[in-house]
Design an enzyme around this catalytic site. Structure first.
Site, PDB file in Angstrom:
ATOM      1  N   ASP A 147      98.118  -2.026   5.295  1.00  0.00           N
ATOM      2  CA  ASP A 147      97.308  -3.201   5.657  1.00  0.00           C
ATOM      3  C   ASP A 147      97.612  -4.395   4.745  1.00  0.00           C
ATOM      4  OD1 ASP A 147      96.002  -1.674   7.680  1.00  0.00           O
ATOM      5  OD2 ASP A 147      94.655  -0.838   6.179  1.00  0.00           O
ATOM      6  N   SER A 184      91.135  -8.703  11.044  1.00  0.00           N
ATOM      7  CA  SER A 184      92.349  -9.478  10.770  1.00  0.00           C
ATOM      8  C   SER A 184      93.504  -8.924  11.586  1.00  0.00           C
ATOM      9  CB  SER A 184      92.732  -9.371   9.285  1.00  0.00           C
ATOM     10  OG  SER A 184      91.648  -9.669   8.444  1.00  0.00           O
ATOM     11  N   HIS A 208      93.205  -4.936  12.022  1.00  0.00           N
ATOM     12  CA  HIS A 208      92.482  -4.175  10.996  1.00  0.00           C
ATOM     13  C   HIS A 208      91.046  -4.699  10.908  1.00  0.00           C
ATOM     14  CE1 HIS A 208      91.898  -1.750   7.453  1.00  0.00           C
ATOM     15  NE2 HIS A 208      91.361  -2.800   6.868  1.00  0.00           N
ATOM     16  N   ASN A 253      99.430  -5.513  13.347  1.00  0.00           N
ATOM     17  CA  ASN A 253      98.348  -4.527  13.321  1.00  0.00           C
ATOM     18  C   ASN A 253      97.025  -5.262  13.344  1.00  0.00           C
ATOM     19  OD1 ASN A 253      97.030  -1.940  12.808  1.00  0.00           O
ATOM     20  ND2 ASN A 253      96.737  -2.623  10.697  1.00  0.00           N
TER      21      ASN A 253
HETATM   22  C1  GRF Z   1      89.640  -0.975  15.799  1.00  0.00           C
HETATM   23  O1  GRF Z   1      88.485  -1.201  15.067  1.00  0.00           O
HETATM   24  C2  GRF Z   1      90.837  -1.461  15.036  1.00  0.00           C
HETATM   25  O2  GRF Z   1      90.587  -2.621  14.290  1.00  0.00           O
HETATM   26  C3  GRF Z   1      91.088  -0.310  14.102  1.00  0.00           C
HETATM   27  O3  GRF Z   1      90.831   0.830  14.866  1.00  0.00           O
HETATM   28  C4  GRF Z   1      89.910   0.516  15.910  1.00  0.00           C
HETATM   29  C5  GRF Z   1      90.574   0.870  17.179  1.00  0.00           C
HETATM   30  O4  GRF Z   1      89.736   0.721  18.300  1.00  0.00           O
HETATM   31  N1  GRF Z   1      92.403  -0.381  13.541  1.00  0.00           N
HETATM   32  P1  GRF Z   1      90.318   0.920  19.771  1.00  0.00           P
HETATM   33  O5  GRF Z   1      91.090   2.247  19.764  1.00  0.00           O
HETATM   34  O6  GRF Z   1      91.230  -0.236  20.057  1.00  0.00           O
HETATM   35  O7  GRF Z   1      89.128   0.962  20.652  1.00  0.00           O
END
Ligand code: GRF
Length: 213
Positions: A148, A139, A112, A110
Site C-alpha cells: 500500500d 485511496s 485501499h 489498488n
Molecule cells: C474494499 O474495501 C477495498 O478498499 C479493499 O477491500 C474491499 C473490497 O471490497 N481493498 P469489494 O470486494 O470490492 O466489495
C-alpha cells in the site's frame, strides 16, 4: 474515438468495486473494456459477478502454494495473455512479488480503505477509530513492491461520527470507494494520468497533491 482501455481486475472476495466498474462501463461513463477478472480464491463472489457480465475469468487457487513468487508469476502470465493496458486490484488480498510487478510499473493500481499513507495493511477502519481520527477515507494508488506504498493518485474522505464502529465506517465508505475507483480509472482511460520517473503526472503536470473525489 480512441480504443477503450483494456482493464484486468483482480479480486479476492465480494467484488463490489468490480461491480461498480462494470456498471459504470455499461452506462457509458467509462471508456474501458474489462478483458478479464482474476482471483486467488475460486469461490470469490467477484468471479460470479464477472461471469454474469460475460467477462472472462481466471481462478488460480493460492491455497497450499508455498512458492509465492512462482504463484504470482503464473497468475500474471494468465493476466498478461489478455493484454490489459491497466490492472486494477479491487479487494485483492495478496501482497505481490516485486519481480511480477516490475513490468507493470505505472500500469497497476489498488484501492485501499484508508487515507494513505495512514494505515497500510489490514483493519484500517478500526485503526482510524482507535487513533481518534476525525477523518477517514479511501485511496487509489499505483502499486509498487511496498505494501500500500506506491504514489497516491486520489482519495475520498468521510467524517468519523460519534458512535461509529468499524462496520459503520466501512459501510459508509464503500459507495465512496466505488465512485473513487471509477473516477480514477476514467482519468487513466482518458489519458490524463501518466507515470514518469516514479512520479505521477496529471493533465501534463506533476501531481503535487492527492486528487480528491
Ligand atoms: C474494499 O474495501 C477495498 O478498499 C479493499 O477491500 C474491499 C473490497 O471490497 N481493498 P469489494 O470486494 O470490492 O466489495
Amino acid at each position: 474515438m480512441p480504443a477503450p482501455l483494456r482493464v484486468a481486475v483482480l479480486v479476492s472476495g465480494r467484488g463490489s468495486n468490480l461491480q461498480a466498474l462494470i456498471a459504470a462501463q455499461r452506462s457509458g461513463a467509462l471508456p474501458i473494456d474489462i478483458v478479464v477478472v482474476a482471483s486467488n480464491k475460486p469461490a470469490a463472489e467477484g468471479l460470479r459477478h464477472a461471469q454474469d457480465a460475460g467477462i472472462a475469468t481466471v481462478a488460480l487457487d493460492a491455497t497450499g502454494r508455498r512458492d509465492r513468487a512462482a504463484y504470482d508469476a503464473e497468475l500474471f502470465a494468465h493476466i498478461a495473455a489478455f493484454t490489459p493496458d491497466l490492472i486494477v486490484l479491487a479487494g485483492f488480498m495478496r501482497v505481490l512479488d516485486a519481480a511480477v510487478l516490475a513490468p507493470w510499473t505505472g500500469r497497476i493500481i489498488n484501492i485501499h480503505p484508508s487515507l494513505l499513507p495512514k494505515y497500510p495493511g489490514l483493519h484500517t477502519h478500526q485503526r482510524a477509530l482507535d487513533a481518534g481520527d476525525a477523518l477517514h477515507g479511501a485511496s487509489v494508488h499505483f502499486v509498487t513492491a511496498e505494501l500500500d506504498g506506491g504514489p497516491v493518485l486520489a482519495c475520498s474522505e468521510i467524517t468519523v461520527e460519534t458512535g461509529d464502529d468499524a462496520d459503520a465506517l466501512a459501510a459508509r465508505l464503500l459507495p465512496r470507494e466505488h465512485a473513487l475507483l471509477c473516477r480514477c480509472v476514467q482519468w487513466i482511460a482518458e489519458g490524463r494520468v501518466a507515470w514518469q520517473d516514479d512520479r505521477l503526472q496529471f493533465d501534463g503536470a506533476p501531481l503535487t497533491d492527492v486528487l480528491r473525489v
